[in-house]
Scaffold this motif. Structure first.
Motif, PDB file in Angstrom:
ATOM      1  N   VAL A 171       0.813  -1.224   0.000  1.00  0.00           N
ATOM      2  CA  VAL A 171       0.000   0.000   0.000  1.00  0.00           C
ATOM      3  C   VAL A 171       0.843   1.269   0.000  1.00  0.00           C
ATOM      4  O   VAL A 171       0.448   2.273  -0.592  1.00  0.00           O
ATOM      5  N   CYS A 172       1.997   1.274   0.647  1.00  0.00           N
ATOM      6  CA  CYS A 172       2.793   2.503   0.801  1.00  0.00           C
ATOM      7  C   CYS A 172       4.246   2.286   0.379  1.00  0.00           C
ATOM      8  O   CYS A 172       5.170   2.564   1.158  1.00  0.00           O
ATOM      9  N   PRO A 173       4.503   1.811  -0.841  1.00  0.00           N
ATOM     10  CA  PRO A 173       5.893   1.535  -1.224  1.00  0.00           C
ATOM     11  C   PRO A 173       6.749   2.789  -1.320  1.00  0.00           C
ATOM     12  O   PRO A 173       7.973   2.706  -1.249  1.00  0.00           O
ATOM     13  N   SER A 419      -4.231  10.047   8.527  1.00  0.00           N
ATOM     14  CA  SER A 419      -5.633  10.261   8.157  1.00  0.00           C
ATOM     15  C   SER A 419      -5.926   9.726   6.767  1.00  0.00           C
ATOM     16  O   SER A 419      -7.038   9.230   6.505  1.00  0.00           O
ATOM     17  N   HIS A 420      -4.943   9.798   5.856  1.00  0.00           N
ATOM     18  CA  HIS A 420      -5.168   9.278   4.512  1.00  0.00           C
ATOM     19  C   HIS A 420      -5.367   7.767   4.515  1.00  0.00           C
ATOM     20  O   HIS A 420      -6.052   7.221   3.640  1.00  0.00           O
ATOM     21  N   LEU A 421      -4.759   7.082   5.478  1.00  0.00           N
ATOM     22  CA  LEU A 421      -4.979   5.640   5.563  1.00  0.00           C
ATOM     23  C   LEU A 421      -6.415   5.318   5.962  1.00  0.00           C
ATOM     24  O   LEU A 421      -6.941   4.259   5.627  1.00  0.00           O
ATOM     25  N   ASP A 422      -7.056   6.232   6.672  1.00  0.00           N
ATOM     26  CA  ASP A 422      -8.468   6.061   7.021  1.00  0.00           C
ATOM     27  C   ASP A 422      -9.391   6.512   5.901  1.00  0.00           C
ATOM     28  O   ASP A 422     -10.478   5.958   5.714  1.00  0.00           O
ATOM     29  N   GLU A 423      -8.967   7.546   5.150  1.00  0.00           N
ATOM     30  CA  GLU A 423      -9.790   8.075   4.059  1.00  0.00           C
ATOM     31  C   GLU A 423      -8.937   8.169   2.798  1.00  0.00           C
ATOM     32  O   GLU A 423      -8.504   9.253   2.401  1.00  0.00           O
ATOM     33  N   PRO A 424      -8.669   7.034   2.149  1.00  0.00           N
ATOM     34  CA  PRO A 424      -7.793   7.038   0.975  1.00  0.00           C
ATOM     35  C   PRO A 424      -8.473   7.660  -0.239  1.00  0.00           C
ATOM     36  O   PRO A 424      -9.691   7.906  -0.241  1.00  0.00           O
ATOM     37  N   LEU A 425      -7.680   7.893  -1.277  1.00  0.00           N
ATOM     38  CA  LEU A 425      -8.237   8.355  -2.549  1.00  0.00           C
ATOM     39  C   LEU A 425      -9.233   7.319  -3.067  1.00  0.00           C
ATOM     40  O   LEU A 425      -9.067   6.111  -2.852  1.00  0.00           O
ATOM     41  N   ASP A 426     -10.248   7.800  -3.778  1.00  0.00           N
ATOM     42  CA  ASP A 426     -11.233   6.869  -4.343  1.00  0.00           C
ATOM     43  C   ASP A 426     -10.883   6.477  -5.769  1.00  0.00           C
ATOM     44  O   ASP A 426     -11.689   5.891  -6.487  1.00  0.00           O
ATOM     45  N   HIS A 427      -9.664   6.821  -6.205  1.00  0.00           N
ATOM     46  CA  HIS A 427      -9.204   6.477  -7.546  1.00  0.00           C
ATOM     47  C   HIS A 427      -7.714   6.162  -7.479  1.00  0.00           C
ATOM     48  O   HIS A 427      -7.025   6.616  -6.564  1.00  0.00           O
ATOM     49  N   PRO A 428      -7.202   5.376  -8.418  1.00  0.00           N
ATOM     50  CA  PRO A 428      -5.758   5.142  -8.431  1.00  0.00           C
ATOM     51  C   PRO A 428      -5.023   6.471  -8.538  1.00  0.00           C
ATOM     52  O   PRO A 428      -5.451   7.370  -9.262  1.00  0.00           O
ATOM     53  N   GLN A 430      -3.109   9.621  -9.566  1.00  0.00           N
ATOM     54  CA  GLN A 430      -2.798  10.196 -10.864  1.00  0.00           C
ATOM     55  C   GLN A 430      -1.535  11.047 -10.747  1.00  0.00           C
ATOM     56  O   GLN A 430      -0.972  11.228  -9.677  1.00  0.00           O
ATOM     57  N   TRP A 431      -1.112  11.622 -11.884  1.00  0.00           N
ATOM     58  CA  TRP A 431       0.106  12.429 -11.898  1.00  0.00           C
ATOM     59  C   TRP A 431       0.021  13.574 -10.894  1.00  0.00           C
ATOM     60  O   TRP A 431       0.961  13.810 -10.125  1.00  0.00           O
ATOM     61  N   ALA A 432      -1.092  14.280 -10.868  1.00  0.00           N
ATOM     62  CA  ALA A 432      -1.221  15.434  -9.963  1.00  0.00           C
ATOM     63  C   ALA A 432      -1.176  15.006  -8.503  1.00  0.00           C
ATOM     64  O   ALA A 432      -0.703  15.763  -7.645  1.00  0.00           O
ATOM     65  N   ASP A 433      -1.652  13.805  -8.192  1.00  0.00           N
ATOM     66  CA  ASP A 433      -1.613  13.325  -6.805  1.00  0.00           C
ATOM     67  C   ASP A 433      -0.184  13.141  -6.319  1.00  0.00           C
ATOM     68  O   ASP A 433       0.075  13.123  -5.113  1.00  0.00           O
ATOM     69  N   ALA A 434       0.758  12.994  -7.256  1.00  0.00           N
ATOM     70  CA  ALA A 434       2.154  12.784  -6.885  1.00  0.00           C
ATOM     71  C   ALA A 434       2.922  14.093  -6.726  1.00  0.00           C
ATOM     72  O   ALA A 434       4.133  14.068  -6.473  1.00  0.00           O
ATOM     73  N   VAL A 435       2.247  15.231  -6.863  1.00  0.00           N
ATOM     74  CA  VAL A 435       2.878  16.503  -6.508  1.00  0.00           C
ATOM     75  C   VAL A 435       2.769  16.597  -4.995  1.00  0.00           C
ATOM     76  O   VAL A 435       1.998  17.368  -4.420  1.00  0.00           O
ATOM     77  N   ALA A 436       3.524  15.769  -4.347  1.00  0.00           N
ATOM     78  CA  ALA A 436       3.447  15.572  -2.895  1.00  0.00           C
ATOM     79  C   ALA A 436       4.708  14.825  -2.474  1.00  0.00           C
ATOM     80  O   ALA A 436       5.492  14.387  -3.317  1.00  0.00           O
ATOM     81  N   TRP A 437       4.899  14.689  -1.158  1.00  0.00           N
ATOM     82  CA  TRP A 437       6.028  13.870  -0.708  1.00  0.00           C
ATOM     83  C   TRP A 437       5.893  12.453  -1.257  1.00  0.00           C
ATOM     84  O   TRP A 437       6.879  11.786  -1.551  1.00  0.00           O
ATOM     85  N   TRP A 438       4.653  11.986  -1.389  1.00  0.00           N
ATOM     86  CA  TRP A 438       4.321  10.714  -2.028  1.00  0.00           C
ATOM     87  C   TRP A 438       2.844  10.766  -2.351  1.00  0.00           C
ATOM     88  O   TRP A 438       2.081  11.522  -1.732  1.00  0.00           O
ATOM     89  N   PRO A 439       2.383  10.003  -3.336  1.00  0.00           N
ATOM     90  CA  PRO A 439       0.949   9.981  -3.620  1.00  0.00           C
ATOM     91  C   PRO A 439       0.173   9.445  -2.422  1.00  0.00           C
ATOM     92  O   PRO A 439       0.621   8.495  -1.761  1.00  0.00           O
ATOM     93  N   GLU A 444      -6.552   0.800  -3.130  1.00  0.00           N
ATOM     94  CA  GLU A 444      -5.991  -0.460  -2.639  1.00  0.00           C
ATOM     95  C   GLU A 444      -5.884  -0.487  -1.118  1.00  0.00           C
ATOM     96  O   GLU A 444      -5.746  -1.566  -0.526  1.00  0.00           O
ATOM     97  N   THR A 445      -5.946   0.680  -0.486  1.00  0.00           N
ATOM     98  CA  THR A 445      -5.887   0.718   0.979  1.00  0.00           C
ATOM     99  C   THR A 445      -7.037  -0.066   1.592  1.00  0.00           C
ATOM    100  O   THR A 445      -6.901  -0.663   2.663  1.00  0.00           O
ATOM    101  N   ALA A 446      -8.174  -0.080   0.894  1.00  0.00           N
ATOM    102  CA  ALA A 446      -9.346  -0.814   1.394  1.00  0.00           C
ATOM    103  C   ALA A 446      -9.126  -2.320   1.367  1.00  0.00           C
ATOM    104  O   ALA A 446      -9.893  -3.069   1.994  1.00  0.00           O
ATOM    105  N   TRP A 447      -8.106  -2.787   0.657  1.00  0.00           N
ATOM    106  CA  TRP A 447      -7.812  -4.221   0.649  1.00  0.00           C
ATOM    107  C   TRP A 447      -7.320  -4.688   2.005  1.00  0.00           C
ATOM    108  O   TRP A 447      -7.477  -5.868   2.357  1.00  0.00           O
TER     109      TRP A 447
END
Length: 633
Positions: A171-173, A419-428, A430-439, A444-447
């Motif tokens: 989930v968090c590679p 908090s993101h582990l509790d409320e993850p993105l609802d989509h894989p 994307q490029w813009a999501d990676a304008v961050a320390w990490w996406p 897949e977190t719900a798995w």
């Protein structure tokens, strides 16, 4: 789960059992104890008369090299390209002045091990991390090995996976801070890229970073381009000079194609055999480029490896060798084996791959945070607008994300991950999501089970506290950190590909992962290394005149998404069956029904987190294979 290489009851750490089964690949291992331990059956001392380290083979010629001087013995494991005289002379100088890190500057990439007569052992992993060292403790004893499986067998933990490390891997590679140096084996750590380890005869370990790959603010593009040109051409030339047969990937992309042209210039036995993979039913867009590039030169002979239904992703997931660690590329193992079969038809070879080029030379989205923090608003507006237009995104949104990232310290990002582990993105992501320390974590977190997710959240909170109180000597920026994470991932991919290729008599080499090539690229600050209007400007500046201009001007990449969807539809039944009986569920890591729901979305052609699915299946294959690489019944 992996079968123990030696049952706990049969392994005495002070006297390892001579019946310890041999590793499933060439390995160096040792047990540092107050009294020398006998070598296990089938192993030989790495140095004659020195019982500290043992070696199992067979190795490729030159893969393990040794030297000794005065009271020090030296070994390199991997691809050390220095000549024997240089190794001996540098070792003598290091003995005199104590500057052991000088020995990490030889061409190539390798794990360096030094053993002194007083029993102290020091190891240096290569800067990229392609040749790691695994180690563990049991009482006052320390176990070392070039394979994690062997280290785990020696401390009798080969049947104990580290569930937190597996969950983080899936989930968090991109957040290595969660599990630091832990491996998928409980109690076994990894000495990763640029790290060193010193072990005293008492078993006491000291670990530090000897090569942080930090950018140098005073380095100019011209300086790095000249350094890269020299390092890369030398890396290729030294290999072509020594190999009876040299082959190369030539996908049509910048990295592998550039290496193929450098090798064709250097080889004294033209033409160079080069290979491009192409699936007619799911073309990636590379073949036309590859054919056009080689059309004008007689020095490269291009072979097209044509895929079929049996080479699709997720085909043939059973009955093949298991990785030493969970391998996300295991799902494309059929494609790898098809390529290797074609390469091997001409006999054994050193085979050049472009692995590592993207990690070092391409722009991670998070580099915009570096631009916002150091290069000024005008440069941010220029780059942000250009990248947003290329991807049909809102320039305002991209620029705001970059400015927010520049104001977010690492410890705050780790706190937000909770908090993101509790409320993850609802989509894989994307490029813009990676304008961050990490996406941020995706669907897949719900798995994960609630317990596994809670454990990751606790690790994130603990890492945030550590990051807040730490005062690193070289502060990391989002972009430089992302590149190092990508570099470590590329090194791991190459390590496993090398292990897969061994059965075919092929020795893959990745010159972009050579230590001096890595240094040449990372020394240049990201704002000077990246230009949204030019694909890999540092590579273009370095190789102009050596590689055809059309190769260096290509701005597109091959897209294998069509193969992913075609493969998952073909193998959906088998994938679901694996998931329903997966040890990952028995270990309390995943809820299979939730993963199956994502597989169903993928088979319907809807967006799906393929990278996470590949990591999960790689972990499942690792858990369900015994140490001979066969599937458990």
């Amino acid at each position: 789960m992996p079968r123990p290489a030696a049952p706990a009851a049969a392994t005495d750490l002070r006297r390892p059992s001579p019946d310890l089964p041999p590793p499933d690949g060439p390995t160096i291992a040792g047990l540092l104890t107050p009294a020398p331990a006998p070598a296990p059956r089938g192993a030989a001392p790495l140095w004659p008369g020195e019982p500290l380290l043992w070696s199992w083979g067979p190795w490729h010629p030159g893969e393990v090299r040794t030297a000794q001087c005065a009271h020090v013995r030296l070994a390199t494991v991997g691809q050390c390209l220095a000549d024997d005289m240089t190794m001996r002379q540098d070792l003598r100088r290091a003995v005199q002045d104590g500057r052991w890190e000088r020995l990490t500057r030889w061409p190539g990439a390798y794990l360096l091990i030094l053993v002194q007569d007083d029993g102290h052992l020091t190891a240096y992993a290569d800067p990229a991390g392609q040749f790691p060292l695994y180690y563990g403790r049991h009482g006052h004893n320390t176990v070392l090995s070039t394979r994690a499986r062997t280290a785990a067998a020696l401390v009798a933990t080969a049947d104990r996976p580290d569930t937190a490390a597996l969950a983080a891997h899936i989930v968090c590679p991109a957040v290595p801070e969660l599990v630091e140096d832990r491996t998928a084996y409980d109690g076994i750590c990894r000495l990763s890229g640029g790290q060193a380890l010193k072990v005293a005869p008492s078993g006491r370990c000291i670990r530090w970073t000897y090569e942080d790959l930090a950018p140098d603010a005073g380095t100019r593009l011209e300086d790095s381009a000249a350094h890269l040109r020299s390092a890369l051409t030398r890396a290729v030339t030294l290999r072509t000079d020594s190999a009876p047969r040299i082959t190369a990937d030539l996908s049509g992309g910048l990295d592998s194609t550039s290496l193929a042209f450098l090798a064709a210039r250097a080889t004294s036995r033209p033409p160079l055999d080069a290979f491009v993979y192409h699936h007619p039913g799911a073309p990636a867009g590379d073949l036309a480029h590859a054919l056009a590039y080689v059309e004008q030169t007689p020095s490269i002979q291009l072979a097209v490896v044509r895929g079929d239904e049996n080479s699709l992703p997720y085909s043939g997931l059973t009955g093949h060798g298991c990785a030493d660690q969970p391998d996300p590329a295991a799902v494309i193992g059929a494609r790898h084996r098809l390529r290797l079969e074609h390469i091997a038809r001409g006999g054994p070879s050193i085979h050049l791959t472009g692995e590592g080029g993207d990690a070092l030379l391409a722009a991670p989205p998070s580099y915009l945070g570096d631009i916002a923090g150091t290069a000024g608003l005008r440069r941010l507006l220029r780059d942000g607008r250009a990248l947003a237009r290329i991807r049909h995104l809102s320039p305002a949104d991209v620029i705001l994300r970059a400015r927010r990232l520049a104001r977010t310290p690492l410890h705050q990002a780790l706190t937000e991950l909770v908090s993101h582990l509790d409320e993850p993105l609802d989509h894989p992501p994307q490029w813009a999501d990676a304008v961050a320390w990490w996406p941020a974590p995706g669907p897949e977190t719900a798995w994960l089970t609630s317990r596994a997710r809670r454990h990751l959240a606790e690790l994130a909170a603990e890492s945030a506290r550590s990051a807040r109180s730490a005062s690193p000597s070289t502060p990391s920026t989002p972009g430089t950190r992302a590149i190092l994470c990508e570099l470590r991932a590329s090194a791991a991919v190459q390590t496993q590909f090398t292990a897969t290729a061994r059965a075919f008599g092929i020795w893959p080499h990745a010159p972009f992962l050579d230590s001096e090539v890595v240094r040449a690229c990372t020394r240049l600050a990201l704002p000077r290394r990246i230009d949204p209007f030019t694909a890999k400007p540092l590579l273009a500046a370095a190789l102009t005149g050596l590689v055809p201009d059309p190769v260096l001007r290509r701005r597109t990449k091959g897209d294998y998404a069509a193969e992913n969807y075609r493969g998952v539809r073909r193998s959906a039944t088998q994938i679901k069956a694996r998931l329903l009986r997966s040890p990952l569920a028995e270990l309390g890591i995943i809820e299979p029904s939730r993963v199956i729901a994502s597989v169903d979305r993928a088979t319907a052609g809807l967006p799906a987190p393929f990278p996470a699915l590949n990591r999960l299946l790689g972990a499942d294959l690792w858990l369900t294979a015994d140490d001979h690489g066969r599937e458990r019944p």
